[in-house]
Design an enzyme around this catalytic site. Structure first.
Site, PDB file in Angstrom:
ATOM      1  N   SER A 133      44.104  41.215  50.753  1.00 13.90           N
ATOM      2  CA  SER A 133      42.899  41.293  50.334  1.00 13.90           C
ATOM      3  C   SER A 133      42.175  40.018  50.508  1.00 13.90           C
ATOM      4  CB  SER A 133      42.574  41.843  48.951  1.00 13.90           C
ATOM      5  OG  SER A 133      41.315  41.936  48.639  1.00 13.90           O
ATOM      6  N   TYR A 146      43.655  41.984  39.644  1.00 10.40           N
ATOM      7  CA  TYR A 146      43.399  42.137  41.240  1.00 10.40           C
ATOM      8  C   TYR A 146      43.966  41.009  42.092  1.00 10.40           C
ATOM      9  CZ  TYR A 146      42.269  44.633  45.502  1.00 10.40           C
ATOM     10  OH  TYR A 146      42.316  44.974  46.730  1.00 10.40           O
ATOM     11  N   LYS A 150      47.145  40.556  44.860  1.00 13.48           N
ATOM     12  CA  LYS A 150      47.031  40.573  46.247  1.00 13.48           C
ATOM     13  C   LYS A 150      47.353  38.995  46.713  1.00 13.48           C
ATOM     14  CE  LYS A 150      45.690  44.629  47.402  1.00 13.48           C
ATOM     15  NZ  LYS A 150      46.611  45.324  48.284  1.00 13.48           N
TER      16      LYS A 150
END
Length: 251
Positions: A133, A146, A150
């Site tokens: 991401s 998050y 990633k």
């Protein structure tokens, strides 16, 4: 013999687009997700050559999935890890349950699925594509966990590329920005404070295109994933490729 790709998160927005792209390219697709009935329907519709319903957060499950793919289709030429989840919130109130979910799905499952697939991929000199991401390239507000998951996927991919290069297995990651998928809709509904449209507009406002910015389409990510598994990409390994409308270009 047709080439075979194993796709995790195949029922999600990106996973489905990736599966469709590989089918168009003449590959057989073995799909992994949690909803067995939906997977069976996809197979009946000709979108999957095989499937396994599984929660990939357990290491043994990742091994079972690869074994099922090999038993069903006889070989493995590529792995595309699309399974992922999003949770956000300030660190001081972020729950241990959500922390474990994000790390287990986004990182742990990807790592152990790669590990389980490596022996078969060595046999075919195949390829791995991991979905990372833009949040693995830059910090995003209220998304520390998050981003951590990633960022780890991106560096894990680079390390695996070095480890696997002598055996001819290539390993790359793709780092999309905001993609128009059900997960993005979930984000907006859950974290939009009653204004999902406003949440989405705030996301678009961060892109360098300004008022003309639009969300990335899953098919754009799928085309890149498919290309990375082709002979034409034989010199590309250890790369993290952004497909993010330039949002990470200044970081």
């Amino acid at each position: 013999m047709q080439a075979v790709v194993l796709i995790s998160g195949v029922l999600g927005g990106i996973g489905q687009a990736v599966a469709e792209q590989f089918v168009r390219g003449g590959w057989q697709v073995f799909g992994i997700d949690r909803d067995g009935a939906a997977l069976a329907a996809r197979q009946a519709g000709g979108q999957l050559a095989g499937y396994h319903a599984a929660d990939l957060r357990q290491v043994g499950t990742t091994q079972d999935v690869v074994a099922a793919a090999l038993a069903t289709l006889g070989r493995l030429d590529a792995l595309v890890n699309c399974a992922g989840v999003w949770r956000e919130g300030p660190a001081e109130t972020f729950s241990e349950e959500d922390f474990d979910l994000v790390l287990d799905v986004n990182l742990k499952a990807s790592f152990f699925l790669c590990a389980a697939a490596i022996p078969a991929l060595r046999d075919t000199r195949g390829a791995i594509v991991n979905l990372s991401s833009d949040a693995g390239r830059q910090g995003n507000r209220n998304a520390a966990v998050y981003c951590a998951s990633k960022g780890a996927v991106t560096l894990m991919t680079k390390a695996l590329a070095l480890d696997l290069a002598p055996s001819g297995v290539r390993c790359n990651s793709i780092s999309p920005g905001d993609v128009a998928t059900p997960m993005l809709s979930f984000q907006a509904e859950r974290y939009g404070n009653g204004d999902p449209a406003g949440y989405l507009q705030d996301l678009l406002a961060k892109y360098p295109q300004g008022e003309s910015a639009t969300f990335i389409q899953p098919e754009e990510v799928a085309e890149l994933a498919f290309f990375l598994c082709q002979p034409a990409a034989r010199s590309i390994t250890g790369a993290d490729l952004a497909i993010d409308r330039g949002i990470s270009a200044g970081h």
